[in-house]
Design an enzyme around this catalytic site. Structure first.
Site, PDB file in Angstrom:
ATOM      1  CD  GLN A 114      -5.805   5.442  -6.431  1.00 18.62           C
ATOM      2  OE1 GLN A 114      -4.881   5.535  -5.641  1.00 18.62           O
ATOM      3  NE2 GLN A 114      -6.383   4.289  -6.698  1.00 18.62           N
ATOM      4  CE  LYS A 117      -3.330   2.598  -8.841  1.00 21.04           C
ATOM      5  NZ  LYS A 117      -3.008   2.348  -7.418  1.00 21.04           N
ATOM      6  CE  LYS A 129      -2.967   6.346  -2.098  1.00 26.27           C
ATOM      7  NZ  LYS A 129      -3.171   5.087  -2.841  1.00 26.27           N
ATOM      8  CG  ASP A 169      -1.449   3.398  -0.046  1.00 31.63           C
ATOM      9  OD1 ASP A 169      -1.706   2.973  -1.179  1.00 31.63           O
ATOM     10  OD2 ASP A 169      -0.281   3.737   0.283  1.00 31.63           O
ATOM     11  CB  THR A 213      -3.935  -4.770  -4.032  1.00 26.45           C
ATOM     12  OG1 THR A 213      -4.969  -3.898  -3.572  1.00 26.45           O
ATOM     13  CG2 THR A 213      -2.900  -3.977  -4.808  1.00 26.45           C
ATOM     14  CG  ASN A 244      -3.743  -5.702   1.781  1.00 22.91           C
ATOM     15  OD1 ASN A 244      -3.848  -5.325   0.618  1.00 22.91           O
ATOM     16  ND2 ASN A 244      -4.651  -6.470   2.352  1.00 22.91           N
ATOM     17  CB  SER A 380     -12.327   0.135  -3.635  1.00 18.74           C
ATOM     18  OG  SER A 380     -11.437  -0.108  -2.570  1.00 18.74           O
TER      19      SER A 380
HETATM   20  P1  NDP Z   1       1.110  -2.256   4.183  1.00 19.02           P
HETATM   21  O1  NDP Z   1       1.239  -1.163   5.162  1.00 19.02           O
HETATM   22  O2  NDP Z   1       0.162  -3.380   4.458  1.00 19.02           O
HETATM   23  O3  NDP Z   1       2.546  -2.923   3.939  1.00 19.02           O
HETATM   24  C1  NDP Z   1       3.601  -2.163   3.480  1.00 19.02           C
HETATM   25  C2  NDP Z   1       4.829  -3.037   3.363  1.00 19.02           C
HETATM   26  O4  NDP Z   1       5.837  -2.330   2.661  1.00 19.02           O
HETATM   27  C3  NDP Z   1       5.429  -3.400   4.717  1.00 19.02           C
HETATM   28  O5  NDP Z   1       6.080  -4.641   4.631  1.00 19.02           O
HETATM   29  C4  NDP Z   1       6.428  -2.274   4.932  1.00 19.02           C
HETATM   30  O6  NDP Z   1       7.507  -2.581   5.809  1.00 19.02           O
HETATM   31  C5  NDP Z   1       6.938  -2.056   3.525  1.00 19.02           C
HETATM   32  N1  NDP Z   1       7.359  -0.659   3.385  1.00 19.02           N
HETATM   33  C6  NDP Z   1       6.574   0.437   3.494  1.00 19.02           C
HETATM   34  N2  NDP Z   1       7.292   1.559   3.347  1.00 19.02           N
HETATM   35  C7  NDP Z   1       8.549   1.154   3.163  1.00 19.02           C
HETATM   36  C8  NDP Z   1       9.762   1.824   2.935  1.00 19.02           C
HETATM   37  N3  NDP Z   1       9.813   3.171   2.908  1.00 19.02           N
HETATM   38  N4  NDP Z   1      10.891   1.078   2.759  1.00 19.02           N
HETATM   39  C9  NDP Z   1      10.837  -0.287   2.795  1.00 19.02           C
HETATM   40  N5  NDP Z   1       9.713  -0.980   3.006  1.00 19.02           N
HETATM   41  C10 NDP Z   1       8.597  -0.280   3.177  1.00 19.02           C
HETATM   42  O7  NDP Z   1       0.771  -1.563   2.792  1.00 19.02           O
HETATM   43  P2  NDP Z   1       0.175  -2.201   1.458  1.00 19.02           P
HETATM   44  O8  NDP Z   1       0.602  -3.609   1.326  1.00 19.02           O
HETATM   45  O9  NDP Z   1      -1.265  -1.878   1.423  1.00 19.02           O
HETATM   46  O10 NDP Z   1       0.877  -1.310   0.340  1.00 19.02           O
HETATM   47  C11 NDP Z   1       2.088  -1.709  -0.317  1.00 19.02           C
HETATM   48  C12 NDP Z   1       2.208  -0.957  -1.627  1.00 19.02           C
HETATM   49  O11 NDP Z   1       1.089  -1.273  -2.466  1.00 19.02           O
HETATM   50  C13 NDP Z   1       2.199   0.574  -1.523  1.00 19.02           C
HETATM   51  O12 NDP Z   1       3.030   1.094  -2.537  1.00 19.02           O
HETATM   52  C14 NDP Z   1       0.753   0.944  -1.837  1.00 19.02           C
HETATM   53  O13 NDP Z   1       0.639   2.256  -2.318  1.00 19.02           O
HETATM   54  C15 NDP Z   1       0.440  -0.075  -2.910  1.00 19.02           C
HETATM   55  N6  NDP Z   1      -0.966  -0.366  -3.145  1.00 19.02           N
HETATM   56  C16 NDP Z   1      -1.794  -0.759  -2.135  1.00 19.02           C
HETATM   57  C17 NDP Z   1      -3.115  -1.047  -2.384  1.00 19.02           C
HETATM   58  C18 NDP Z   1      -4.028  -1.555  -1.335  1.00 19.02           C
HETATM   59  O14 NDP Z   1      -5.172  -1.887  -1.666  1.00 19.02           O
HETATM   60  N7  NDP Z   1      -3.620  -1.674  -0.085  1.00 19.02           N
HETATM   61  C19 NDP Z   1      -3.689  -0.886  -3.735  1.00 19.02           C
HETATM   62  C20 NDP Z   1      -2.719  -0.525  -4.745  1.00 19.02           C
HETATM   63  C21 NDP Z   1      -1.423  -0.269  -4.438  1.00 19.02           C
HETATM   64  P3  NDP Z   1       7.560  -1.908   7.277  1.00 19.02           P
HETATM   65  O15 NDP Z   1       6.527  -2.649   8.075  1.00 19.02           O
HETATM   66  O16 NDP Z   1       8.954  -2.129   7.739  1.00 19.02           O
HETATM   67  O17 NDP Z   1       7.217  -0.454   7.100  1.00 19.02           O
HETATM   68  O1  2IT Z   2      -3.229   2.691  -4.529  1.00 22.51           O
HETATM   69  C1  2IT Z   2      -4.398   2.233  -4.506  1.00 22.51           C
HETATM   70  O2  2IT Z   2      -5.005   1.985  -5.552  1.00 22.51           O
HETATM   71  C2  2IT Z   2      -5.011   1.974  -3.203  1.00 22.51           C
HETATM   72  N1  2IT Z   2      -4.363   2.178  -2.179  1.00 22.51           N
HETATM   73  C3  2IT Z   2      -6.428   1.486  -3.127  1.00 22.51           C
HETATM   74  C4  2IT Z   2      -7.407   2.616  -3.269  1.00 22.51           C
HETATM   75  C5  2IT Z   2      -8.853   2.268  -3.044  1.00 22.51           C
HETATM   76  O3  2IT Z   2      -9.638   3.218  -3.033  1.00 22.51           O
HETATM   77  O4  2IT Z   2      -9.209   1.090  -2.874  1.00 22.51           O
END
Ligand code: NDP
Ligand code: 2IT
Length: 448
Positions: A114, A117, A129, A169, A213, A244, A380
């Site tokens: 982070q 980034k 984090k 997250d 994202t 998300n 954000s």
């Molecule tokens: P969500 O909780 O909305 O969705 C996560 C998704 O990934 C679900 O479909 C989940 O499936 C799957 N998943 C999570 N853990 C695992 C695992 N161990 N094995 C297989 N599938 C898994 O999270 P986000 O969409 O927000 O985050 C997804 C990724 O993006 C993460 O790596 C996060 O760090 C990254 N990210 C998110 C940001 C944000 O703004 N939200 C910003 C930047 C990066 P299940 O429901 O089965 O767990």
């Molecule tokens: O991994 C990431 O960059 C996030 N989960 C978003 C962090 C934020 O402060 O919006």
């Protein structure tokens, strides 16, 4: 593994021995440190100021008990974390992850990534984090609220608009941010909108933050394709995850004329050769909070593959958007063999070091997470700007800002890779450009 500069290697070994067992943190530091040898040659002052040593040591790490009562009246105990990694460029900023796999090593890898980034966005935000080993899956709304309130009962004393600004997250979205904001407001008696981002649109949130994202990651890939005189038009794309990031990645790819044929969760993946029906996905995931296997009840021609490997599906663009280390060496080799020309990481560190090496050697357009998924945290920071102005911007204006930021990040990584003699290598570009911004600020701020 690429060779590491000797000085840097010593620092890396020190990091490993000072942080035993934190394998994801070791992986994330190794990847960044491998890029930094040539930076020390150009900037000997960073060595004297021990910038790398200091950057690898979080400014503050908080671990706390989270006791709460579930809806059956039983007491539950979880562990909460907030790692405040680096505040040279601004208040600590980064998401909260609620997932049973969360432990200090995961929070530290995410916090470390982070820092760089956030620096790449060019906005005034430091890196941090947090999260918990709480598992939201299958929990009632009351359980989620109880947990979030107890989590905030400790977290509130460490955060603030000028100190540390958490967001979502994995496992933390608008609902959880709402419960935490409510509890923060109750404890502090302050309606301090800038303390959390990802808020609801009716109470201080920003348009486009939900989409940011995924949209940002697609904008980044669009820039990588443009640099190769190519576009998304007509491309078959594979997206993993169904949360998300995945949902809004799919939406933007479809807007740009690509076709996404997969999505997944931790139980399996969907293959829909006609293109993922996003409205159906949103109804299942965002409204009803169901599993993706239910998708095929409504799209009869689509296939659900339980426990399958999503990266076996041939695609031209892959956008891993689930979790860390979801693409290993053999997955990466499969993708390349099947004609994949671009990878944009919506997730944080979704590719193992073996996988990264294969993408780089194949010279495909590979956009690492800390550059490709920076649109979420950047938006954000735009939410913080609106909160500070007591203002709210239109969707169009905010999306345009996001797109400009992603374009700038791409250009910075692209040019930095050239400047350091590795054209086309966005891993080096992102690591070096992000590091230099933080390092310069740290030198200016003295030994603190
Ligand atoms: P969500 O909780 O909305 O969705 C996560 C998704 O990934 C679900 O479909 C989940 O499936 C799957 N998943 C999570 N853990 C695992 C695992 N161990 N094995 C297989 N599938 C898994 O999270 P986000 O969409 O927000 O985050 C997804 C990724 O993006 C993460 O790596 C996060 O760090 C990254 N990210 C998110 C940001 C944000 O703004 N939200 C910003 C930047 C990066 P299940 O429901 O089965 O767990
Ligand atoms: O991994 C990431 O960059 C996030 N989960 C978003 C962090 C934020 O402060 O919006």
């Amino acid at each position: 593994m690429p060779r590491m500069d000797e000085k840097v290697e010593t620092i890396y070994h020190d990091v490993v021995s000072r942080n035993p067992g934190e394998t994801e943190f070791h992986q994330a530091t190794r990847e960044v440190l491998e890029s930094l040898g040539p930076v020390l040659v150009k900037h000997p002052e960073f060595t004297g100021h021990k910038i790398i040593e200091r950057i690898c040591e979080p400014e503050r790490q908080i671990i706390f008990r989270v006791p709460w009562r579930d809806d059956k009246g039983e007491v539950q105990i979880n562990r909460g974390f907030r790692v405040e990694f680096n505040s040279a460029l601004g208040p600590y900023k980064g998401g909260l992850r609620f997932h049973p796999s969360v432990y200090l090593g995961i929070v530290k890898f995410l916090g470390f990534e982070q820092i760089f980034k956030n620096a790449l966005t060019g906005l005034p935000i430091g890196g941090g984090k947090g999260g918990s080993d709480f598992d939201p899956k299958g929990k009632s709304n009351d359980d989620i609220m109880s947990f979030c309130q107890s989590f905030m009962n400790e977290l509130y004393r460490h955060i603030g608009q000028y100190t540390d600004v958490p967001a979502g997250d994995i496992g933390v979205g608008g609902r959880e941010i709402g419960f935490m904001f409510g509890q923060y407001k109750r404890i502090t008696n302050r309606w301090e909108s800038g303390v959390l981002t990802g808020k609801g649109l009716d109470w201080g949130g920003s348009l486009v933050r939900t989409e940011a994202t995924g949209y940002g990651a697609v904008f980044f890939v669009e820039e990588m394709l443009k640099a190769r005189k190519d576009t998304f038009e007509g491309k078959i794309c594979s997206v993993s995850g169904s949360g998300n990031v995945a949902i809004y990645t799919i939406e933007k790819i479809h807007q740009l004329g690509g076709k996404v044929v997969t999505c997944s969760d931790s139980n399996g993946y969907i293959y829909d050769e006609k293109g993922i029906d996003l409205q159906l996905m949103q109804q299942l995931k965002e409204v009803e909070r169901r599993r993706i296997k239910d998708y095929v009840q409504y799209r009869k021609h689509a296939k659900y593959v339980a426990k399958g490997n999503i990266w076996e599906v041939p695609c031209q663009v892959a956008m891993p958007s689930a979790t860390q280390n979801e693409i290993n060496g053999s997955d990466a080799a499969k993708l390349v063999k099947n004609g994949c020309i671009a990878v944009g990481e919506g997730a944080n560190m979704p590719t193992t070091p073996e996988g990264v090496k294969i993408f780089l050697e194949a010279q495909i357009a590979y956009g690492p997470g800390k550059a490709a998924n920076a649109g979420g945290v950047a938006t954000s920071a735009l939410e913080m700007q609106q909160n500070a102005q007591r203002d709210s911007w239109t969707f169009e204006h905010t999306e345009k800002r996001l797109q400009e930021i992603m374009k700038n990040i791409h250009e910075l990584c692209y040019e930095t890779a050239i400047e350091y003699g590795t054209p086309g290598n966005y891993v080096n570009g992102a690591n070096i450009a992000g590091f230099i911004r933080v390092a310069k600020a740290m030198v200016a701020l003295g030994v603190v």
